[in-house]
Design an enzyme around this catalytic site. Structure first.
Site, PDB file in Angstrom:
ATOM      1  CG  ASP A   1      65.800  28.767  35.064  1.00 53.81           C
ATOM      2  OD1 ASP A   1      64.682  28.282  35.337  1.00 53.81           O
ATOM      3  OD2 ASP A   1      66.798  28.065  34.769  1.00 53.81           O
TER       4      ASP A   1
ATOM      5  CD1 TRP B   1      69.647  24.016  37.347  1.00 55.46           C
ATOM      6  CD2 TRP B   1      69.913  23.382  35.212  1.00 55.46           C
ATOM      7  NE1 TRP B   1      69.365  22.670  37.259  1.00 55.46           N
ATOM      8  CE2 TRP B   1      69.524  22.255  35.978  1.00 55.46           C
ATOM      9  CE3 TRP B   1      70.148  23.219  33.853  1.00 55.46           C
ATOM     10  CZ2 TRP B   1      69.352  20.991  35.412  1.00 55.46           C
ATOM     11  CZ3 TRP B   1      69.979  21.948  33.291  1.00 55.46           C
ATOM     12  CH2 TRP B   1      69.584  20.852  34.064  1.00 55.46           C
TER      13      TRP B   1
ATOM     14  CE  LYS C   1      63.985  20.605  37.888  1.00 59.83           C
ATOM     15  NZ  LYS C   1      64.779  21.260  36.877  1.00 59.83           N
TER      16      LYS C   1
HETATM   17  C1  LIG Z   1      65.671  21.495  35.982  1.00 60.81           C
HETATM   18  C2  LIG Z   1      66.122  22.857  35.678  1.00 60.81           C
HETATM   19  C3  LIG Z   1      66.420  23.253  34.361  1.00 60.81           C
HETATM   20  C4  LIG Z   1      66.360  22.313  33.189  1.00 60.81           C
HETATM   21  O1  LIG Z   1      65.052  21.970  32.893  1.00 60.81           O
HETATM   22  P1  LIG Z   1      64.671  21.057  31.638  1.00 60.81           P
HETATM   23  O2  LIG Z   1      63.173  21.092  31.684  1.00 60.81           O
HETATM   24  O3  LIG Z   1      65.253  19.709  31.877  1.00 60.81           O
HETATM   25  O4  LIG Z   1      65.218  21.687  30.415  1.00 60.81           O
HETATM   26  C5  LIG Z   1      66.786  24.567  34.150  1.00 60.81           C
HETATM   27  N1  LIG Z   1      66.863  25.444  35.171  1.00 60.81           N
HETATM   28  C6  LIG Z   1      66.603  25.093  36.441  1.00 60.81           C
HETATM   29  C7  LIG Z   1      66.710  26.104  37.527  1.00 60.81           C
HETATM   30  C8  LIG Z   1      66.222  23.789  36.731  1.00 60.81           C
HETATM   31  O5  LIG Z   1      65.958  23.434  37.997  1.00 60.81           O
END
Ligand SMILES: *Cc1c(COP(=O)(O)O)cnc(C)c1O
Length: 352
Positions: free
Chosen positions: A168, A101, A192
């Site tokens: 993030d 990511w 998540k």
């Molecule tokens: C899952 C995830 C993403 C991507 O998320 P999307 O909603 O599919 O764009 C980005 N960063 C992290 C840390 C993630 O776990």
């Protein structure tokens, strides 16, 4: 058979959140209408957005200088929306690349201005977090991925820097009390640890915005979303509602202190079991191990298929590692009960 949901995302939600969401599909708050059928500018839905924002602020213990937005496009869109709003040719984005990511955040930022990768842990296959960071002159902001969902590492102490910090937090927001105030911008896809897919939370300090030398389309401009109270266009009404239900659940259960207690207990149990059995090994530096996503391997890789088959047979869902990493990944988000981790550890003991 009882199922144990270790999915990495979209992931497990509390049973009562699912029950409440299901009920609201038929009758939202005794309106006689479905949550899917009401206008996003009705007072009914405006109340949902306002309560969700207020709950986020309470949980994060942040003040009036922060704004909470509910946007679309996933965390993936934030990889480009952040630099579009904060970076231009006169500045420099410093980004930590600790895996899949972070790497995507680097690629997207490069479209908007100069980027320096200030930490790259690929030398050890992203099994650790590099913490001594040297920021180049002119750094506008530092971007970190607080929890590396795919690789199984997590920042347990955020870097101390004198530039705006961007996080993030898609896979570990609200997993514990943390220094949210250290960040100037936080984003997290909901699917998540805080709800259903379709909405991304952005928490931003307003003072950070409006400084780049670029025209920004309204739909990608944080300031325009702030002015419109997250209702610039039709937002993902149902996903926001599921996030509200999850946020309420977190508070009702005892807030982030209680979440941390549960998450720490689950993670301790799992990592202790992995470390106790020579049949399994976790390559992640102990101090950087994630309490949300545990990534580990079978010492004898030829036994992996047999172990995964056994997991399937016992209702263990979503434990196969990410396609580029392989091995096993057990995700233990807030809603996962300790009993599921116990069941998984029992299976590891038996297999061993
Ligand atoms: C899952 C995830 C993403 C991507 O998320 P999307 O909603 O599919 O764009 C980005 N960063 C992290 C840390 C993630 O776990």
């Amino acid at each position: 058979m009882q199922l144990h949901n270790f999915n990495s995302g979209p992931a497990i939600l509390p049973k009562e959140v699912l029950d409440q969401a299901a009920a609201a599909i038929h009758d939202f708050n005794n309106t006689g209408l479905s949550i899917l059928e009401i206008g996003h500018r009705t007072s009914w839905f405006v109340d949902v957005v306002e309560e969700a924002k207020a709950t986020v602020k309470r949980l994060m213990n942040i003040g009036e200088d922060y704004e909470v937005l509910f946007l679309q496009g996933g965390a993936t869109m934030q990889f480009m929306q952040v630099p579009m709003n904060l970076l231009d040719e006169n500045g420099m984005a410093a980004i930590c690349d600790n895996g899949v990511w972070g790497n995507k955040a680097v690629s997207a930022a490069k479209l908007f201005g100069p980027v320096t990768v200030v930490a790259d842990s690929s030398d050890k296959k992203h099994t650790y977090i590099k913490k001594d960071l040297e920021l180049p002159a002119g750094t506008r902001y530092l971007h970190i991925t607080t929890n590396n969902t795919v690789e199984g590492t997590q920042w347990h102490q955020y870097p101390q820097v004198n530039v705006p910090l961007i996080g993030d937090m898609s896979s570990d927001v609200f997993c514990r009390p943390t220094e949210f105030k250290k960040f100037d911008l936080i984003y997290a896809g909901a699917q998540k640890n805080m709800g259903a897919a379709g909405v991304t939370m952005v928490v931003v300090k307003k003072s950070l915005l409006g400084k780049v030398n670029r025209k920004i389309p309204a739909i990608l401009d944080y300031l325009k979303h702030i002015e419109a109270g997250s209702l610039l266009n039709t937002p993902p009404v149902f996903s926001i509602y599921v996030s509200l239900l999850t946020l309420r659940w977190i508070e009702k259960e005892g807030g982030l202190v209680e979440m941390e207690k549960r998450n720490q207990e689950k993670a301790n149990l799992l990592y202790t079991t992995i470390d106790a059995h020579p049949a399994f090994y976790c390559p992640i530096e102990k101090e950087d191990r994630s309490i949300m996503n545990a990534v580990f391997f079978l010492t004898d890789p030829t036994k992996e298929a047999a172990f995964l088959a056994l997991c399937k047979q016992h209702g263990m869902i979503g434990v196969k590692g990410y396609r580029t990493v392989g091995g096993i990944r057990v995700s233990m988000y807030n809603a996962l009960p300790l009993s599921s981790v116990q069941a998984f550890c029992d299976l590891m003991n038996d297999f061993s």
